[in-house]
Design a protein around this motif. Structure first.
Motif, PDB file in Angstrom:
ATOM      1  N   SER A   1      15.455  27.177  52.303  1.00 34.80           N
ATOM      2  CA  SER A   1      15.609  25.980  51.479  1.00 34.80           C
ATOM      3  C   SER A   1      15.364  26.325  50.026  1.00 34.80           C
ATOM      4  CB  SER A   1      14.621  24.897  51.924  1.00 34.80           C
ATOM      5  OG  SER A   1      14.892  24.506  53.245  1.00 34.80           O
ATOM      6  N   LEU A   2      16.201  25.820  49.174  1.00 36.15           N
ATOM      7  CA  LEU A   2      16.088  26.020  47.735  1.00 36.15           C
ATOM      8  C   LEU A   2      16.111  24.653  47.075  1.00 36.15           C
ATOM      9  CD1 LEU A   2      16.141  28.098  45.355  1.00 36.15           C
ATOM     10  CD2 LEU A   2      18.603  27.776  45.324  1.00 36.15           C
ATOM     11  N   CYS A   3      15.127  24.379  46.225  1.00 31.06           N
ATOM     12  CA  CYS A   3      15.073  23.093  45.534  1.00 31.06           C
ATOM     13  C   CYS A   3      16.077  23.097  44.383  1.00 31.06           C
ATOM     14  CB  CYS A   3      13.666  22.829  45.005  1.00 31.06           C
ATOM     15  SG  CYS A   3      13.554  21.287  44.074  1.00 31.06           S
ATOM     16  N   ILE A   4      16.942  22.096  44.355  1.00 33.49           N
ATOM     17  CA  ILE A   4      17.949  22.024  43.291  1.00 33.49           C
ATOM     18  C   ILE A   4      17.355  21.528  41.981  1.00 33.49           C
ATOM     19  CG2 ILE A   4      19.867  21.729  44.889  1.00 33.49           C
ATOM     20  CD1 ILE A   4      19.770  18.713  44.245  1.00 33.49           C
ATOM     21  N   TYR A   5      16.155  20.937  42.029  1.00 30.87           N
ATOM     22  CA  TYR A   5      15.527  20.410  40.810  1.00 30.87           C
ATOM     23  C   TYR A   5      14.724  21.473  40.066  1.00 30.87           C
ATOM     24  CZ  TYR A   5      16.813  16.017  42.984  1.00 30.87           C
ATOM     25  OH  TYR A   5      17.527  15.003  43.563  1.00 30.87           O
ATOM     26  N   CYS A   6      13.942  22.260  40.802  1.00 29.74           N
ATOM     27  CA  CYS A   6      13.112  23.273  40.138  1.00 29.74           C
ATOM     28  C   CYS A   6      13.631  24.692  40.375  1.00 29.74           C
ATOM     29  CB  CYS A   6      11.652  23.147  40.553  1.00 29.74           C
ATOM     30  SG  CYS A   6      11.315  23.295  42.313  1.00 29.74           S
ATOM     31  N   ASN A   7      14.722  24.825  41.138  1.00 37.26           N
ATOM     32  CA  ASN A   7      15.377  26.105  41.380  1.00 37.26           C
ATOM     33  C   ASN A   7      14.421  27.160  41.951  1.00 37.26           C
ATOM     34  OD1 ASN A   7      17.694  27.703  41.472  1.00 37.26           O
ATOM     35  ND2 ASN A   7      17.219  28.662  39.504  1.00 37.26           N
ATOM     36  N   LYS A   8      13.607  26.734  42.939  1.00 36.67           N
ATOM     37  CA  LYS A   8      12.665  27.638  43.590  1.00 36.67           C
ATOM     38  C   LYS A   8      12.777  27.471  45.089  1.00 36.67           C
ATOM     39  CE  LYS A   8       9.443  27.905  39.848  1.00 36.67           C
ATOM     40  NZ  LYS A   8       8.129  28.216  39.465  1.00 36.67           N
ATOM     41  N   TYR A   9      12.411  28.548  45.804  1.00 30.83           N
ATOM     42  CA  TYR A   9      12.387  28.451  47.254  1.00 30.83           C
ATOM     43  C   TYR A   9      11.268  27.518  47.686  1.00 30.83           C
ATOM     44  CZ  TYR A   9      15.662  32.294  47.781  1.00 30.83           C
ATOM     45  OH  TYR A   9      16.771  33.073  47.749  1.00 30.83           O
ATOM     46  N   ILE A  10      11.538  26.759  48.747  1.00 28.67           N
ATOM     47  CA  ILE A  10      10.533  25.869  49.314  1.00 28.67           C
ATOM     48  C   ILE A  10      10.468  26.127  50.819  1.00 28.67           C
ATOM     49  CG2 ILE A  10      10.634  24.099  47.524  1.00 28.67           C
ATOM     50  CD1 ILE A  10      12.579  22.534  49.216  1.00 28.67           C
ATOM     51  N   CYS A  11       9.378  25.710  51.429  1.00 27.39           N
ATOM     52  CA  CYS A  11       9.206  25.935  52.866  1.00 27.39           C
ATOM     53  C   CYS A  11      10.163  25.037  53.654  1.00 27.39           C
ATOM     54  CB  CYS A  11       7.760  25.696  53.276  1.00 27.39           C
ATOM     55  SG  CYS A  11       7.237  23.971  53.213  1.00 27.39           S
ATOM     56  N   ASP A  12      10.285  25.305  54.931  1.00 21.23           N
ATOM     57  CA  ASP A  12      11.204  24.539  55.768  1.00 21.23           C
ATOM     58  C   ASP A  12      10.826  23.059  55.832  1.00 21.23           C
ATOM     59  OD1 ASP A  12      12.696  26.797  56.296  1.00 21.23           O
ATOM     60  OD2 ASP A  12      11.694  27.232  58.180  1.00 21.23           O
ATOM     61  N   ASN A  13       9.535  22.766  55.922  1.00 25.37           N
ATOM     62  CA  ASN A  13       9.108  21.363  55.996  1.00 25.37           C
ATOM     63  C   ASN A  13       9.483  20.594  54.730  1.00 25.37           C
ATOM     64  OD1 ASN A  13       8.017  21.738  58.538  1.00 25.37           O
ATOM     65  ND2 ASN A  13       5.978  22.182  57.752  1.00 25.37           N
ATOM     66  N   CYS A  14       9.243  21.185  53.572  1.00 22.16           N
ATOM     67  CA  CYS A  14       9.610  20.531  52.311  1.00 22.16           C
ATOM     68  C   CYS A  14      11.124  20.470  52.153  1.00 22.16           C
ATOM     69  CB  CYS A  14       8.971  21.243  51.124  1.00 22.16           C
ATOM     70  SG  CYS A  14       7.178  21.013  51.059  1.00 22.16           S
TER      71      CYS A  14
END
Length: 101
Positions: free
Chosen positions: A56-69
């Motif tokens: 998962s990659l956050c499109i807002y902060c452009n960082k990898y996030i865990c599966d739950n998030c």
């Protein structure tokens, strides 16, 4: 790092239940993998080199996030807040307790 160089290691069933490939944590093995912190909840994510699905990659902060998030970020009522923002809001809230402004 999971070090089983001087231990009997994990059984195949134990390894699978913990998310490891049995060959990585059997007797005499040393498992090392890169880790990252989820920018949304702060948990440590082990970057499993044998993973096949996309991370998962956050499109807002452009960082990898865990599966739950990653799952939560796809919800319709999701509000983007990084872990640092959540901590700052909590500290501000508790600092203002008892203040009558």
């Amino acid at each position: 790092m999971v070090d089983h160089r001087a231990s009997p290691g994990l059984t195949a069933q134990e390894a699978l239940s913990l998310g490891y490939h049995p060959a990585q944590v059997s007797e005499g093995q040393l498992f090392e993998a890169k880790t990252n912190h989820c920018s949304h909840c702060g948990t440590v994510v082990i970057m499993n080199p044998m993973r096949t699905r996309d991370r998962s990659l956050c499109i807002y902060c452009n960082k990898y996030i865990c599966d739950n998030c990653g799952i939560q970020s796809k919800m319709p009522d999701y509000v983007h807040k990084t872990y640092t923002q959540q901590i700052d809001e909590s500290l501000t809230f508790f600092a203002n307790q008892g203040n009558t402004i």
